[in-house]
Design an enzyme around this catalytic site. Structure first.
Site, PDB file in Angstrom:
ATOM      1  N   GLY A 247      88.417  27.715  34.808  1.00  0.00           N
ATOM      2  CA  GLY A 247      88.762  26.697  35.829  1.00  0.00           C
ATOM      3  C   GLY A 247      87.170  26.090  36.077  1.00  0.00           C
ATOM      4  N   HIS A 248      87.345  25.076  36.792  1.00  0.00           N
ATOM      5  CA  HIS A 248      86.103  24.420  37.153  1.00  0.00           C
ATOM      6  C   HIS A 248      84.967  25.314  38.329  1.00  0.00           C
ATOM      7  CE1 HIS A 248      88.445  22.677  40.753  1.00  0.00           C
ATOM      8  NE2 HIS A 248      88.281  23.734  41.014  1.00  0.00           N
TER       9      HIS A 248
END
Length: 337
Positions: A243-244
């Site tokens: 994920g970011h």
């Protein structure tokens, strides 16, 4: 300010204009001109930032932002030099303002190619699309039907497989990205609002350092505010989700189907078994090991091995599993061993 290789900065707006567009109320500084958005700690005099978490109130007092979006209760905590917009949907209002000030560059098929290839040793297979401003180092091969977005920088002696999409990324030397991987797509983030969830613009990058391997059909999201970083010589298996804002140290090993939520920080030499799942905003210390199928919901100290769901130190997890098995045997009337 987002990296201009990947994001277009749109025309400046006054605080008054932005407030009307995002549904906020100006408390002061309506004539202040804003040219971009940034996180609280990095915002400058031309940037809009926000604070929706009262626990970060002390950080708000230190911001150098030109304008801040806050709730009514936090007005007095905003530095006197900053313009103020009040909103009942603080994060959603900031997301709307980001969309008005920044936009990802798109591939312009009508423009003349402007990719830079270091020398003739670069191989670009049939069907490859290269965006404006792409740079590719010598000895690198780009597989068929791969799309490399505007501004992407790829180092030397890299192997990029077929049907890869690569955007908003800086790639080091000797990096291998296998077929079908998706690097630099927008991370998953949404802010609640009365009209329903609002997508939070993802204005960061992905940085793949030297010697990284990314498996087939793996997805690595670009950062929301900061960068997503994969450290030197880390090896990522097929069908992994990162994920970011995740930062992974050097020499990491991630087996297939591992999922790492946003804003996780991983030290050097960490190993993840297959199908491990990591909750967001967790820190995993250097040399730790996460067993296959573990669900990590708390920080892991350096050097420890955790397993189970929720994951716990290995010996504790095994003791609990043995105890539960014994209790289950008793409830079925099985003879004691």
């Amino acid at each position: 300010m987002p990296d201009n290789r990947f994001f277009q900065t749109l025309p400046e707006r006054t605080v008054d204009d932005l407030a009307v567009a995002i549904g906020g109320r100006v408390v002061r500084g309506g004539d202040r001109v804003i040219s971009g958005v940034a996180p609280l700690a990095r915002a400058g005099s031309g940037d809009m930032t926000f604070l929706s978490d009262r626990r970060m109130k002390a950080a708000l007092a230190q911001t150098r932002a030109g304008a801040v979006i806050v709730s009514e209760a936090l007005i007095d905590a905003v530095p006197a030099e900053a313009a103020v917009i009040v909103s009942t949907e603080v994060q959603a209002a900031w997301a709307r303002s980001a969309d008005l000030l920044h936009r990802p560059h798109a591939i312009d098929v009508s423009a003349s190619p402007s990719a830079w290839l270091e020398d003739d040793s670069v191989i670009v297979e049939p069907g490859v699309v290269l965006g404006q401003g792409v740079s590719i180092g010598r000895g690198t091969r780009i597989g068929a039907n791969t799309v490399v977005g505007p501004g992407v920088q790829i180092g030397r002696n890299c192997q990029i497989g077929s049907l890869v999409s690569l955007s908003h990324a800086l790639v080091g030397d000797r990096v291998r990205i296998l077929a079908g991987a998706r690097i630099g797509e927008a991370g998953f983030g949404a802010a609640p609002s009365k009209a329903g969830p609002v997508d939070i613009p993802q204005l960061g990058r992905v940085i793949l350092q030297d010697g990284v391997t990314v498996g087939a059909n793996t997805c690595i999201d670009r950062g929301a505010y900061n960068d997503t970083v994969i450290g030197e010589n880390s090896k990522i298996d097929n069908q992994v989700q990162i994920g970011h804002n995740v930062v992974i140290g050097r020499n990491g090993l991630l087996a297939a189907h591992t999922g790492i939520s946003g804003s996780v920080t991983v030290g050097d030499n960490v190993m993840f078994g297959g199908r491990a799942g990591i909750g967001d905003h967790i820190t995993i210390g250097e040399g730790a090991r996460v067993a296959a199928g573990a669900g990590v919901l708390a920080d892991i100290p350096p050097g420890e091995t955790w397993s189970g769901y929720p994951a716990k130190p290995l010996r504790q997890s095994l003791r609990e599993a043995i105890w539960l098995a014994k209790q289950a045997g008793k409830s079925r009337g099985e003879p004691k061993s």
